[in-house]
Motif scaffolding. Structure first.
Motif, PDB file in Angstrom:
ATOM      1  N   ALA A   1       0.837  -1.204   0.000  1.00 17.13           N
ATOM      2  CA  ALA A   1       0.000   0.000   0.000  1.00 17.13           C
ATOM      3  C   ALA A   1       0.872   1.255   0.000  1.00 17.13           C
ATOM      4  N   HIS A   2       1.967   1.201   0.712  1.00 21.32           N
ATOM      5  CA  HIS A   2       2.910   2.334   0.740  1.00 21.32           C
ATOM      6  C   HIS A   2       3.516   2.541  -0.644  1.00 21.32           C
ATOM      7  N   GLU A   3       3.951   1.449  -1.261  1.00 17.68           N
ATOM      8  CA  GLU A   3       4.573   1.544  -2.589  1.00 17.68           C
ATOM      9  C   GLU A   3       3.594   2.029  -3.651  1.00 17.68           C
ATOM     10  N   SER A   4       2.315   1.699  -3.496  1.00 15.02           N
ATOM     11  CA  SER A   4       1.310   2.120  -4.477  1.00 15.02           C
ATOM     12  C   SER A   4       0.784   3.528  -4.213  1.00 15.02           C
ATOM     13  N   GLY A   5       1.179   4.120  -3.082  1.00 11.59           N
ATOM     14  CA  GLY A   5       0.715   5.460  -2.747  1.00 11.59           C
ATOM     15  C   GLY A   5      -0.604   5.489  -1.983  1.00 11.59           C
ATOM     16  N   ALA A   6      -1.118   4.324  -1.580  1.00 14.92           N
ATOM     17  CA  ALA A   6      -2.385   4.273  -0.840  1.00 14.92           C
ATOM     18  C   ALA A   6      -2.195   4.643   0.628  1.00 14.92           C
ATOM     19  N   ILE A   7      -0.968   4.506   1.119  1.00 11.10           N
ATOM     20  CA  ILE A   7      -0.621   4.875   2.490  1.00 11.10           C
ATOM     21  C   ILE A   7       0.290   6.098   2.401  1.00 11.10           C
ATOM     22  N   HIS A   8       0.170   7.006   3.345  1.00 13.85           N
ATOM     23  CA  HIS A   8       1.004   8.220   3.344  1.00 13.85           C
ATOM     24  C   HIS A   8       2.473   7.879   3.093  1.00 13.85           C
ATOM     25  N   ALA A   9       3.060   8.595   2.167  1.00 12.33           N
ATOM     26  CA  ALA A   9       4.456   8.356   1.785  1.00 12.33           C
ATOM     27  C   ALA A   9       5.420   8.576   2.945  1.00 12.33           C
ATOM     28  N   GLY A  10       5.098   9.461   3.863  1.00 20.51           N
ATOM     29  CA  GLY A  10       5.983   9.762   4.983  1.00 20.51           C
ATOM     30  C   GLY A  10       5.920   8.754   6.114  1.00 20.51           C
ATOM     31  N   LEU A  11       5.088   7.737   5.988  1.00 24.07           N
ATOM     32  CA  LEU A  11       4.958   6.714   7.036  1.00 24.07           C
ATOM     33  C   LEU A  11       5.548   5.391   6.542  1.00 24.07           C
ATOM     34  N   PRO A  12       6.789   5.105   6.894  1.00 22.92           N
ATOM     35  CA  PRO A  12       7.385   3.839   6.455  1.00 22.92           C
ATOM     36  C   PRO A  12       6.557   2.644   6.947  1.00 22.92           C
ATOM     37  N   PRO A  13       6.526   1.574   6.181  1.00 22.05           N
ATOM     38  CA  PRO A  13       5.700   0.418   6.546  1.00 22.05           C
ATOM     39  C   PRO A  13       5.966  -0.146   7.948  1.00 22.05           C
ATOM     40  N   HIS A  14       7.229  -0.239   8.370  1.00 20.57           N
ATOM     41  CA  HIS A  14       7.504  -0.764   9.713  1.00 20.57           C
ATOM     42  C   HIS A  14       6.939   0.165  10.796  1.00 20.57           C
ATOM     43  N   TRP A  15       7.002   1.464  10.545  1.00 20.27           N
ATOM     44  CA  TRP A  15       6.424   2.429  11.485  1.00 20.27           C
ATOM     45  C   TRP A  15       4.904   2.264  11.522  1.00 20.27           C
ATOM     46  N   ALA A  16       4.294   2.184  10.367  1.00 21.14           N
ATOM     47  CA  ALA A  16       2.842   2.019  10.298  1.00 21.14           C
ATOM     48  C   ALA A  16       2.420   0.733  11.003  1.00 21.14           C
ATOM     49  N   TYR A  17       3.181  -0.325  10.819  1.00 12.14           N
ATOM     50  CA  TYR A  17       2.898  -1.610  11.474  1.00 12.14           C
ATOM     51  C   TYR A  17       2.900  -1.440  12.994  1.00 12.14           C
ATOM     52  N   ALA A  18       3.942  -0.793  13.506  1.00  9.77           N
ATOM     53  CA  ALA A  18       4.043  -0.594  14.951  1.00  9.77           C
ATOM     54  C   ALA A  18       2.895   0.270  15.459  1.00  9.77           C
ATOM     55  N   MET A  19       2.483   1.257  14.691  1.00  8.19           N
ATOM     56  CA  MET A  19       1.413   2.152  15.119  1.00  8.19           C
ATOM     57  C   MET A  19       0.047   1.464  15.067  1.00  8.19           C
ATOM     58  N   VAL A  20      -0.170   0.592  14.096  1.00  2.68           N
ATOM     59  CA  VAL A  20      -1.430  -0.180  14.060  1.00  2.68           C
ATOM     60  C   VAL A  20      -1.530  -1.006  15.333  1.00  2.68           C
ATOM     61  N   ARG A  21      -0.440  -1.664  15.692  1.00  2.00           N
ATOM     62  CA  ARG A  21      -0.438  -2.480  16.922  1.00  2.00           C
ATOM     63  C   ARG A  21      -0.689  -1.611  18.152  1.00  2.00           C
ATOM     64  N   ALA A  22      -0.032  -0.445  18.222  1.00  2.00           N
ATOM     65  CA  ALA A  22      -0.203   0.440  19.383  1.00  2.00           C
ATOM     66  C   ALA A  22      -1.635   0.958  19.475  1.00  2.00           C
ATOM     67  N   LEU A  23      -2.217   1.322  18.353  1.00  2.00           N
ATOM     68  CA  LEU A  23      -3.601   1.789  18.356  1.00  2.00           C
ATOM     69  C   LEU A  23      -4.558   0.668  18.767  1.00  2.00           C
ATOM     70  N   ALA A  24      -4.282  -0.553  18.337  1.00  2.00           N
ATOM     71  CA  ALA A  24      -5.126  -1.689  18.727  1.00  2.00           C
ATOM     72  C   ALA A  24      -5.055  -1.926  20.233  1.00  2.00           C
ATOM     73  N   VAL A  25      -3.860  -1.835  20.790  1.00  2.00           N
ATOM     74  CA  VAL A  25      -3.708  -1.992  22.241  1.00  2.00           C
ATOM     75  C   VAL A  25      -4.474  -0.889  22.960  1.00  2.00           C
ATOM     76  N   GLY A  26      -4.345   0.337  22.484  1.00  2.00           N
ATOM     77  CA  GLY A  26      -5.063   1.451  23.091  1.00  2.00           C
ATOM     78  C   GLY A  26      -6.568   1.272  23.016  1.00  2.00           C
ATOM     79  N   ALA A  27      -7.071   0.786  21.892  1.00  2.00           N
ATOM     80  CA  ALA A  27      -8.512   0.556  21.745  1.00  2.00           C
ATOM     81  C   ALA A  27      -8.982  -0.507  22.729  1.00  2.00           C
ATOM     82  N   ASN A  28      -8.197  -1.560  22.877  1.00  2.00           N
ATOM     83  CA  ASN A  28      -8.557  -2.610  23.842  1.00  2.00           C
ATOM     84  C   ASN A  28      -8.540  -2.078  25.269  1.00  2.00           C
ATOM     85  N   GLU A  29      -7.616  -1.181  25.569  1.00  2.00           N
ATOM     86  CA  GLU A  29      -7.573  -0.586  26.908  1.00  2.00           C
ATOM     87  C   GLU A  29      -8.804   0.277  27.173  1.00  2.00           C
ATOM     88  N   GLU A  30      -9.297   0.973  26.150  1.00  2.00           N
ATOM     89  CA  GLU A  30     -10.510   1.776  26.305  1.00  2.00           C
ATOM     90  C   GLU A  30     -11.717   0.883  26.615  1.00  2.00           C
TER      91      GLU A  30
END
Length: 186
Positions: A132-161
């Motif tokens: 998705a990053h390579e195709s331009g569907a994901i923000h170019a400034g968000l490297p895939p490994h960073w996006a991966y870590a942030m998806v996990r962090a947001l999921a943990v935060g949602a579960n905590e809520e």
């Protein structure tokens, strides 16, 4: 030991212990190994043969969670659609996994030690984020490994809520999906 390397009867016992542990620990997070053995219909020695320490059982359960999450991502991606559609589908699905395995929060410290948690090149979420990053569907400034870590962090935060009672599972899943879309899509 991987269940793939076990005899079929040993694999059945191991799988029975894991399934029972998920159910028993979901109801009583501090259940003893003896309680898990009794509920699974195998002896305590069988449980200890597969999981010499409680932490080994927790790690195996985390591995089940990781595999389930990977399967969910693979299914969401296989359904196709835009990046926004896939991310909206992932929110509720990822949250549902967290809900089913909430009892593992007691052993959250093991997640950072678990090699199954580190994304490999075959990880479906990382693979999709990279494409998705390579195709331009994901923000170019968000490297895939960073996006991966942030998806996990947001999921943990949602579960905590949800755990804190500030959101229902359905609402948190919807909000997680929407947050993923607004955060990552170009």
């Amino acid at each position: 030991m991987s269940s793939k390397n076990l005899r079929s009867d040993a694999r059945r016992n191991r799988d029975a212990v894991l399934a029972t542990a998920m159910r028993v620990l979901g109801q009583k997070p501090d259940a003893s190994i003896q309680e898990i053995a009794d509920a699974s219909g195998v002896g305590r020695t069988t449980v200890y043969r597969n999981f010499p320490a409680r932490e080994d059982l927790a790690r195996a359960l985390f591995a089940v969670v990781v595999e389930e999450q990977r399967a969910i991502v693979a299914a969401a991606v296989a359904q196709g659609g835009t990046a926004a559609e896939i991310l909206r589908r992932l929110g509720p699905e990822i949250l549902a996994v967290g809900e089913r395995y909430r009892f593992l929060d007691v052993h959250r410290d093991l997640v950072t030690e678990d090699p199954h948690e580190r994304p490999g090149p075959e990880d479906p979420l990382l693979t999709w984020l990279t494409a998705a990053h390579e195709s331009g569907a994901i923000h170019a400034g968000l490297p895939p490994h960073w996006a991966y870590a942030m998806v996990r962090a947001l999921a943990v935060g949602a579960n905590e809520e949800v755990a804190a009672g500030r959101a229902s599972p359905a609402e948190a899943g919807r909000l997680l999906g929407e947050t993923l879309v607004r955060t990552f899509t170009a």
